[in-house]
Write an enzyme that holds these catalytic residues in place. Structure first.
Site, PDB file in Angstrom:
ATOM      1  N   ARG A   1      41.320 -28.856  15.090  1.00  0.00           N
ATOM      2  CA  ARG A   1      42.777 -28.972  15.181  1.00  0.00           C
ATOM      3  C   ARG A   1      43.344 -30.059  14.288  1.00  0.00           C
ATOM      4  NH1 ARG A   1      42.538 -28.769  21.534  1.00  0.00           N
ATOM      5  NH2 ARG A   1      40.355 -28.177  21.328  1.00  0.00           N
TER       6      ARG A   1
ATOM      7  N   GLU B   1      34.645 -34.279  26.656  1.00  0.00           N
ATOM      8  CA  GLU B   1      35.052 -34.053  28.051  1.00  0.00           C
ATOM      9  C   GLU B   1      34.197 -32.939  28.667  1.00  0.00           C
ATOM     10  OE1 GLU B   1      39.201 -33.187  28.111  1.00  0.00           O
ATOM     11  OE2 GLU B   1      39.458 -33.717  30.211  1.00  0.00           O
TER      12      GLU B   1
HETATM   13  O1  LIG Z   1      38.669 -37.440  23.121  1.00  0.00           O
HETATM   14  P1  LIG Z   1      37.599 -36.418  23.244  1.00  0.00           P
HETATM   15  O2  LIG Z   1      36.991 -36.344  24.613  1.00  0.00           O
HETATM   16  O3  LIG Z   1      36.533 -36.605  22.214  1.00  0.00           O
HETATM   17  O4  LIG Z   1      38.243 -34.984  23.036  1.00  0.00           O
HETATM   18  C1  LIG Z   1      39.184 -34.688  22.038  1.00  0.00           C
HETATM   19  C2  LIG Z   1      38.653 -33.652  21.077  1.00  0.00           C
HETATM   20  O5  LIG Z   1      38.385 -32.431  21.768  1.00  0.00           O
HETATM   21  C3  LIG Z   1      39.056 -31.373  21.097  1.00  0.00           C
HETATM   22  O6  LIG Z   1      38.300 -30.786  20.119  1.00  0.00           O
HETATM   23  P2  LIG Z   1      37.033 -29.857  20.450  1.00  0.00           P
HETATM   24  O7  LIG Z   1      35.796 -30.687  20.399  1.00  0.00           O
HETATM   25  O8  LIG Z   1      37.289 -29.117  21.697  1.00  0.00           O
HETATM   26  O9  LIG Z   1      36.924 -28.921  19.196  1.00  0.00           O
HETATM   27  P3  LIG Z   1      37.916 -27.814  18.577  1.00  0.00           P
HETATM   28  O10 LIG Z   1      39.124 -28.538  18.040  1.00  0.00           O
HETATM   29  O11 LIG Z   1      37.087 -27.237  17.489  1.00  0.00           O
HETATM   30  O12 LIG Z   1      38.256 -26.834  19.659  1.00  0.00           O
HETATM   31  C4  LIG Z   1      40.250 -32.051  20.479  1.00  0.00           C
HETATM   32  O13 LIG Z   1      40.800 -31.287  19.424  1.00  0.00           O
HETATM   33  C5  LIG Z   1      39.677 -33.356  20.014  1.00  0.00           C
HETATM   34  O14 LIG Z   1      39.030 -33.253  18.755  1.00  0.00           O
HETATM   35  N1  LIG Z   2      42.183 -31.408  27.936  1.00  0.00           N
HETATM   36  C1  LIG Z   2      42.003 -30.954  26.697  1.00  0.00           C
HETATM   37  N2  LIG Z   2      42.894 -30.102  26.138  1.00  0.00           N
HETATM   38  C2  LIG Z   2      42.705 -29.635  24.881  1.00  0.00           C
HETATM   39  N3  LIG Z   2      41.637 -29.935  24.139  1.00  0.00           N
HETATM   40  C3  LIG Z   2      40.732 -30.760  24.667  1.00  0.00           C
HETATM   41  N4  LIG Z   2      39.599 -31.264  24.162  1.00  0.00           N
HETATM   42  C4  LIG Z   2      39.042 -32.040  25.107  1.00  0.00           C
HETATM   43  N5  LIG Z   2      39.786 -32.091  26.212  1.00  0.00           N
HETATM   44  C5  LIG Z   2      40.866 -31.296  25.958  1.00  0.00           C
END
Ligand SMILES: O=P(O)(O)OC[C@H]1O[C@H](OP(=O)(O)OP(=O)(O)O)[C@H](O)[C@@H]1O
Ligand SMILES: Nc1ncnc2[nH]cnc12
Length: 185
Positions: free
Chosen positions: A107, A144
């Site tokens: 993202r 998470e």
């Molecule tokens: O603060 P944190 O606990 O590290 O979580 C935040 C991260 O989690 C999500 O990405 P995700 O790893 O789900 O990957 P994506 O964007 O490819 O779906 C979000 O876009 C952040 O990068």
């Molecule tokens: N609560 C949340 N919503 C969207 N993206 C996430 N990545 C990790 N935690 C998330």
């Protein structure tokens, strides 16, 4: 309007205490970017935040029970809110001598490039494992809901660069911390 998602690192890391002392080269203006983190730290001071907050859909129990998923795809369907989001980051960071926008997959790849273009910075992708073709450095981190690894091309950041990490939100902060460690490396 949905309740803002709390992003505790945004204020301390991005807005007020750049950890340049911890990471001398390249200088990392740490950066956090969590759209919703900005909302949490700035409250309703800017009328644009209301529209941005409303445009982010919250989906309970995705991808697993207990997670309140902050879905920015609905923000992308609202051109004004999307534009305002980019504008607010550009306004905040354009005079801070930032030379690199580091976007976290996936993202951060949506929000990072328009900000990079607007402030005249390079864009560096921080990618999931085995996606980058050149020599990489990598960092493992906890999420998470699981663990992951982040990779960056060696040489993408040069001594003296000042980097801003862009992502859509902070949950545990594990992803942002890994990005900062990589940039420091
Ligand atoms: O603060 P944190 O606990 O590290 O979580 C935040 C991260 O989690 C999500 O990405 P995700 O790893 O789900 O990957 P994506 O964007 O490819 O779906 C979000 O876009 C952040 O990068
Ligand atoms: N609560 C949340 N919503 C969207 N993206 C996430 N990545 C990790 N935690 C998330």
């Amino acid at each position: 309007m949905q309740a803002p998602f709390i992003s505790p690192l945004h204020t301390t890391v991005a807005a007020t205490t750049p950890p340049t002392a911890l990471l001398p080269l390249p200088r990392v203006l740490a950066a956090a970017v969590a759209l919703v983190g900005m909302m949490a730290s700035e409250g309703g001071e800017d009328h644009r935040l209301t529209r941005i907050a409303s445009a982010i859909r919250v989906i309970p129990d995705f991808p697993k029970p207990g997670i309140m998923f902050q879905d920015i795809t609905t923000l992308l369907l609202d051109p004004k809110a999307f534009r305002d989001t980019i504008d607010m980051f550009v306004e905040r960071y354009r005079d801070q001598e930032i030379t690199i926008i580091a976007g976290v997959e996936a993202r951060g790849f949506i929000f990072g490039p328009p900000i990079a273009l607007a402030i005249g910075a390079k864009f560096v992708p921080m990618r999931k494992p085995k996606k980058l073709p050149g020599e990489v450095i990598s960092e493992e981190y906890s999420l998470e809901y699981g663990t992951d690894r982040m990779e960056m091309h060696v040489g993408a950041v040069q001594p003296g660069d000042r980097a801003l990490v862009i992502d859509d939100l902070i949950a545990t902060g594990g992803t942002l911390s890994a990005a900062i460690r990589l940039l420091g490396t």
